[in-house]
Write an enzyme that holds these catalytic residues in place. Sequence first.
Site, mmCIF file in Angstrom:
data_model
loop_
_atom_site.group_PDB
_atom_site.id
_atom_site.type_symbol
_atom_site.label_atom_id
_atom_site.label_comp_id
_atom_site.label_asym_id
_atom_site.label_seq_id
_atom_site.Cartn_x
_atom_site.Cartn_y
_atom_site.Cartn_z
ATOM 1 N N TYR A 56 0.826 -1.216 0.000
ATOM 2 C CA TYR A 56 0.000 0.000 0.000
ATOM 3 C C TYR A 56 0.860 1.267 0.000
ATOM 4 C CZ TYR A 56 -3.937 -3.037 0.222
ATOM 5 O OH TYR A 56 -4.859 -4.010 -0.112
ATOM 6 N N GLN A 91 -15.457 2.653 -4.978
ATOM 7 C CA GLN A 91 -14.740 1.507 -4.388
ATOM 8 C C GLN A 91 -13.245 1.773 -4.432
ATOM 9 O OE1 GLN A 91 -16.684 -2.416 -5.928
ATOM 10 N NE2 GLN A 91 -17.139 -0.841 -7.425
ATOM 11 N N ASP A 94 -7.883 5.345 -4.374
ATOM 12 C CA ASP A 94 -7.083 6.503 -4.810
ATOM 13 C C ASP A 94 -7.839 7.794 -4.486
ATOM 14 O OD1 ASP A 94 -8.744 7.462 -7.082
ATOM 15 O OD2 ASP A 94 -8.186 5.575 -8.044
ATOM 16 N N HIS A 109 -14.441 1.613 0.343
ATOM 17 C CA HIS A 109 -13.384 0.623 0.597
ATOM 18 C C HIS A 109 -12.135 1.244 1.221
ATOM 19 C CE1 HIS A 109 -15.127 -2.464 -2.529
ATOM 20 N NE2 HIS A 109 -15.825 -2.379 -1.412
ATOM 21 N N CYS A 117 -6.166 2.930 13.019
ATOM 22 C CA CYS A 117 -5.609 2.230 14.177
ATOM 23 C C CYS A 117 -6.388 0.939 14.402
ATOM 24 C CB CYS A 117 -5.668 3.105 15.428
ATOM 25 S SG CYS A 117 -5.020 2.219 16.871
ATOM 26 N N CYS A 136 -0.260 5.244 16.746
ATOM 27 C CA CYS A 136 -1.535 5.969 16.649
ATOM 28 C C CYS A 136 -1.474 7.233 17.499
ATOM 29 C CB CYS A 136 -2.665 5.048 17.133
ATOM 30 S SG CYS A 136 -4.251 5.887 17.284
ATOM 31 N N GLY A 175 -17.194 1.567 -14.542
ATOM 32 C CA GLY A 175 -15.859 0.975 -14.419
ATOM 33 C C GLY A 175 -15.698 -0.001 -13.279
ATOM 34 N N SER A 177 -16.284 -4.273 -12.220
ATOM 35 C CA SER A 177 -16.564 -5.603 -12.769
ATOM 36 C C SER A 177 -17.798 -6.233 -12.147
ATOM 37 C CB SER A 177 -15.353 -6.521 -12.555
ATOM 38 O OG SER A 177 -15.096 -6.647 -11.174
ATOM 39 N N LEU A 202 -15.991 -0.829 -19.816
ATOM 40 C CA LEU A 202 -15.261 -1.240 -21.014
ATOM 41 C C LEU A 202 -15.723 -2.613 -21.509
ATOM 42 C CD1 LEU A 202 -12.991 -0.070 -22.768
ATOM 43 C CD2 LEU A 202 -11.348 -1.253 -21.305
#
Length: 234
Positions: A56, A91, A94, A109, A117, A136, A175, A177, A202
């Site tokens: 991440y 979801q 970014d 998400h 924490c 934390c 976008g 699935s 797509l």
Amino acid sequence: MTAIRNIVILTGAGVSAESGIATFRGPGGLWEGHRVEDVCTPQALHRDPELVHRFYDERRAKLGEVEPNAAHRALARLDAEWTGELLLVTQNVDDLHERAGSKRLIHMHGELKSALCARCGDSGAWEESLPPGSVCGNCGAATLRPDIVFFGEMPYRMEEIERAISRADLFVSIGTSGAVYPAAGFVQTARYHGADTLEMNLDPSEGSGWFAESRRGPAGVLVPEWVDGLLAQA
Ligand code: APR
């Protein structure tokens, strides 16, 4: 047909693909070279925190190299100009929707630029790398983790999302699935409450059959066209 006033939009990885962020179910079913279960489950975090944190960290660092695309910008314009209720549920972890200017936004998400924490549940903005053992600021425990909703964990703000869907005249999916619940089930909830439903993707998604209309193509083309049309009618 009833006039559209309340809109809920769901986005997935496909909306950020044209910005250069890899989708999850890419070639070989790998996400940036990893199996999702190796980097996106509580078990993975427990087993190999170094790997999961590093993964991440890399995704977070990548945000500095990418920009919102035409789809993010069109959705931000819709948010700014739409006078009815509007909720953008993403979801994606970014920050491209907010960088484009979207305000009425939920990251169901989690977010790369947030740390959570594991002990006290406090979360807050985090821009840098996040090594295991980071402390934390709220409870002082060395238990900060990426603020990502892993498989098996509860997505954020579900009550708010369900309430908005139950009031929506139009539900739009872009976008994604349609492979991951509960988001994949939003279209069914929207239909149950009488909303019109539109998908822009797509490829055919797993949920395509649930939508009244499916448009095929890149989000960077389809979404600005759709937003222009909607605002022209309003
Ligand atoms: N424009 C529109 N759609 C696109 C584009 C594009 N330029 N590029 C790819 N797509 C579509 C693909 O056809 C695919 O159906 O976007 C979809 C992306 O699907 P996934 O990679 O499965 O991403 P998503 O649906 O967001 O995944 C859901 O799974 O791993 C978890 O938590 C993670 O939020 C993620 C969730």
